[in-house]
Design a protein around this motif. Structure first.
Motif, short mmCIF file in Angstrom:
data_model
loop_
_atom_site.label_atom_id
_atom_site.label_comp_id
_atom_site.label_asym_id
_atom_site.label_seq_id
_atom_site.Cartn_x
_atom_site.Cartn_y
_atom_site.Cartn_z
N PHE A 35 -10.85 2.10 29.74
CA PHE A 35 -9.88 1.59 28.77
C PHE A 35 -9.70 2.59 27.63
N ASP A 36 -8.46 2.99 27.43
CA ASP A 36 -8.12 3.97 26.40
C ASP A 36 -7.61 3.20 25.18
N THR A 37 -8.41 3.14 24.13
CA THR A 37 -8.02 2.37 22.95
C THR A 37 -6.84 3.01 22.23
N THR A 38 -6.69 4.32 22.33
CA THR A 38 -5.57 5.00 21.67
C THR A 38 -4.24 4.59 22.30
N MET A 39 -4.21 4.50 23.63
CA MET A 39 -2.98 4.18 24.34
C MET A 39 -2.90 2.71 24.71
N ASN A 40 -3.90 1.93 24.31
CA ASN A 40 -3.90 0.49 24.54
C ASN A 40 -3.67 0.17 26.02
N SER A 41 -4.34 0.91 26.87
CA SER A 41 -4.12 0.74 28.31
C SER A 41 -5.34 1.19 29.10
N TRP A 42 -5.43 0.72 30.35
CA TRP A 42 -6.44 1.19 31.28
C TRP A 42 -5.91 2.44 31.97
N ARG A 43 -6.75 3.47 32.04
CA ARG A 43 -6.35 4.74 32.64
C ARG A 43 -6.99 4.88 34.01
N VAL A 44 -6.18 5.31 34.98
CA VAL A 44 -6.62 5.52 36.37
C VAL A 44 -6.46 7.00 36.69
N LEU A 45 -7.55 7.64 37.13
CA LEU A 45 -7.56 9.10 37.22
C LEU A 45 -7.69 9.66 38.63
N ARG A 46 -8.27 8.91 39.57
CA ARG A 46 -8.48 9.45 40.92
C ARG A 46 -7.27 9.20 41.82
N HIS A 47 -7.09 10.09 42.78
CA HIS A 47 -5.96 10.01 43.70
C HIS A 47 -6.02 8.73 44.54
N ALA A 48 -7.16 8.42 45.12
CA ALA A 48 -7.27 7.25 45.99
C ALA A 48 -7.00 5.97 45.20
N ASP A 49 -7.50 5.88 43.98
CA ASP A 49 -7.23 4.70 43.16
C ASP A 49 -5.75 4.61 42.80
N ALA A 50 -5.12 5.76 42.53
CA ALA A 50 -3.69 5.77 42.23
C ALA A 50 -2.88 5.26 43.42
N VAL A 51 -3.23 5.74 44.62
CA VAL A 51 -2.52 5.29 45.83
C VAL A 51 -2.71 3.79 46.03
N ARG A 52 -3.91 3.29 45.76
CA ARG A 52 -4.15 1.86 45.89
C ARG A 52 -3.27 1.06 44.93
N VAL A 53 -3.18 1.52 43.69
CA VAL A 53 -2.35 0.82 42.70
C VAL A 53 -0.89 0.83 43.14
N PHE A 54 -0.39 1.99 43.55
CA PHE A 54 1.01 2.09 43.95
C PHE A 54 1.32 1.28 45.22
N SER A 55 0.32 1.11 46.07
CA SER A 55 0.53 0.43 47.35
C SER A 55 0.44 -1.09 47.24
N ASP A 56 -0.31 -1.58 46.26
CA ASP A 56 -0.59 -3.03 46.15
C ASP A 56 0.26 -3.63 45.02
N TRP A 57 1.54 -3.84 45.31
CA TRP A 57 2.44 -4.35 44.26
C TRP A 57 2.14 -5.80 43.89
N SER A 58 1.47 -6.54 44.79
CA SER A 58 1.19 -7.93 44.47
C SER A 58 0.09 -8.05 43.40
N THR A 59 -0.76 -7.03 43.31
CA THR A 59 -1.81 -7.01 42.28
C THR A 59 -1.39 -6.20 41.06
N PHE A 60 -0.73 -5.06 41.34
CA PHE A 60 -0.33 -4.15 40.26
C PHE A 60 1.19 -4.16 40.15
N SER A 61 1.68 -4.94 39.22
CA SER A 61 3.11 -5.23 39.10
C SER A 61 3.87 -4.14 38.35
N ASN A 62 5.14 -3.98 38.74
CA ASN A 62 6.04 -3.10 37.99
C ASN A 62 6.71 -3.83 36.84
N ASP A 63 6.59 -5.12 36.81
CA ASP A 63 7.21 -5.91 35.73
C ASP A 63 6.32 -5.84 34.50
N MET A 64 6.52 -4.79 33.73
CA MET A 64 5.66 -4.54 32.56
C MET A 64 6.15 -5.22 31.29
#
Length: 395
Positions: A35-64
Motif C-alpha cells: 500500500f502506497d500512502t502517497t498515492m492512496n493505492s495498492w501497488r502491483v509490481l510483478r508481471h504475473a500479478d499484473a496479468v492476473r489482475v488484468f485477466s480477472d475482471w470480476s475481482t479487479f474492476s475497471n469501474d473506478m
C-alpha cells in the motif's frame, strides 16, 4: 502491508531510470504488492500479478468511479466499464476500429510522416519530439475522426492541457476536476460533430460510430463523444511517447539500430521492445470488487490498485536480463497496452504508426544522432518532451 521503503522521487527524469529500476527490483523481490500512502493505492509490481489482475475482471474492476470523486466522463468510456456493458459497447466501437478498417490507412500515415519531415527538410537538426512524435498521432487521430483544421486546434489544446496535469494521488478530487475541465472544449466540439454526422454522414470514424449497430442497439451521443475523446488521449499521447522513445532507444543502442537498418523485418520486434523497455503509460488502475489475496497480501474490497507497467515489463521472472534492450526478444509479453478484455483498442493503430514512421526515417536518413533530450516530468506519461536529432540526408 504499507511499505516503509519510499521510492526515489521522479528518478526516471534524473538518471534515466537507474535508481527507479534498482528500487523496483528490490520491491519485486521483497514487497511485490504494497500500500502506497502517497498515492492512496495498492501497488502491483510483478508481471504475473499484473496479468492476473488484468485477466480477472470480476475481482479487479475497471469501474473506478466508486472510489473516486464524481466524474462526468463515464458513458462510452471503455476504460471504466466491466462486462456485460463493456463487451456490448466494445463490440459496437470496434466496428470502426478494426485492423481491417485501419489497414489501408497505412499509406496515409506514410504520407503524413513525409509531409511533416518535408517541413524540416532545410534543417540539419530538428526536434523530433515536437515536429514528428507530437504532430503525427495528432494528425492521424484528427483524420480518423474527421475533424477540420479548427477542430485540430481544439484537439491540440486538450492534449497540451493533459500533458501539464500530474498527480501523486490519482483519486484526488482536484486533479480529476482539472482533468475534466481540460476536456470540456473538445467534448463540446465533438458533440456538435456527432449531431452533424447523424444527419450528414461522411467517410470518417465519427460517422461510422454514429451509424454502428449491434443487436438493434446504437451508441448514444454521449458514448460517441466520450469514446472519441478517449481515442484522442490514448491515441495521441501514448503514441507520441512511443515514437519519441523509439528513436531515443535506437540511438542509445547503435547495434540494434544497425540491425534494424540491415533487416527491416526487425522493425515490428523493435517496436515491441520499446513498448516493454519504456511503456508510454507507466501505470494502469483497477478497483477490487471483493477481498483478495495477491502477492501474499490481502487487499480489502473497494480499494484502488495501480499496476506498475514499468515494473511488470522489467520483471526478471518474465524477461531474462530485462535491462538489456533486445530487439530479438521472444517471447515478449510486454504489457504496455495492458492485457485481457481491456487491452487497448488502439494498440494496432499505435503499432502501425510507429512501424511506418520508423521505416520512413530509416529510408530518409542514412544516419542520425540524438543531440539533446528532455523528458516530461509527469507521472502519467513517459515521453520525450524535447528530442533534438542531427540528421544526415542521402546525397
Amino acid at each position: 502491508m504499507t511499505s516503509k521503503t519510499a521510492p526515489p522521487r521522479r528518478p526516471f527524469h534524473v538518471d534515466r531510470g537507474e535508481s527507479l529500476h534498482a528500487w523496483l527490483r528490490h520491491m519485486r523481490d521483497h514487497e511485490p504488492v504494497y500500500f502506497d500512502t502517497t498515492m492512496n493505492s495498492w501497488r502491483v509490481l510483478r508481471h504475473a500479478d499484473a496479468v492476473r489482475v488484468f485477466s480477472d475482471w470480476s475481482t479487479f474492476s475497471n469501474d473506478m468511479h466508486r472510489v473516486m470523486p464524481a466524474q462526468e466522463f463515464i458513458d462510452g468510456n471503455l476504460s471504466a466499464l466491466d462486462p456485460p456493458a463493456h463487451k456490448n459497447l466494445r463490440g459496437l466501437l470496434s466496428q470502426g476500429f478494426t485492423p481491417r478498417m485501419l489497414g489501408p490507412f497505412g499509406s496515409r500515415i506514410e504520407s503524413l510522416v513525409v509531409e511533416i519531415l518535408d517541413q524540416v527538410d532545410d534543417r540539419g537538426e530538428f526536434d523530433l519530439a515536437a515536429d514528428l512524435a507530437y504532430q503525427l498521432p495528432l494528425n492521424v487521430i484528427s483524420e480518423l475522426l474527421g475533424v477540420d483544421r479548427e477542430g485540430r486546434e481544439v484537439l491540440r489544446r486538450c492534449s497540451d492541457a493533459q500533458l501539464t496535469l500530474s498527480t501523486d494521488d490519482p483519486t484526488d478530487g482536484a486533479f480529476i476536476q482539472n482533468r475534466e475541465e481540460a476536456m470540456r472544449e473538445i467534448l463540446d466540439y465533438l458533440r456538435e460533430h456527432a449531431r452533424e454526422r447523424r444527419a450528414r454522414p461522411r467517410d470518417d470514424m465519427i460517422s461510422r460510430l454514429v451509424h454502428a449497430e449491434m443487436d438493434g442497439r446504437r451508441l448514444t451521443e454521449t458514448e460517441i463523444v466520450n469514446f472519441s475523446v478517449l481515442l484522442l488521449l490514448a491515441g495521441h499521447l501514448t503514441t507520441m511517447g512511443l515514437l519519441g522513445s523509439m528513436v531515443a532507444c535506437l540511438d542509445e543502442h547503435p547495434d540494434a539500430m544497425a540491425q534494424v537498418r540491415a533487416d527491416r523485418s526487425l522493425v515490428p520486434n523493435a517496436v515491441e521492445e520499446v513498448l516493454r523497455y519504456l511503456p508510454p503509460v507507466p501505470d494502469a488502475g483497477r478497483v477490487t470488487n471483493r477481498d483478495v489475496t495477491l502477492g501474499g497480501v490481502t487487499i480489502p474490497a473497494d480499494q484502488f490498485i495501480l499496476i506498475s507497467l514499468t515494473s511488470a515489463n522489467w520483471d526478471e521472472r518474465a524477461y531474462p536480463d530485462p535491462a538489456r534492450f533486445d530487439i530479438h526478444r521472444k517471447p515478449n509479453p510486454q504489457l504496455a497496452f495492458t492485457h485481457g478484455i481491456h487491452v487497448c483498442l488502439g494498440a494496432h493503430l499505435a503499432r502501425l504508426e510507429a512501424k511506418v514512421a520508423l521505416d520512413v526515417l530509416l529510408d530518409r536518413y542514412p544516419a542520425w544522432e540524438v543531440t539533446g533530450v528532455d523528458w516530461y516530468e509527469n507521472n502519467t506519461i513517459c515521453a520525450p518532451r524535447r528530442l533534438t536529432i542531427a540528421v544526415e540526408r542521402h546525397g
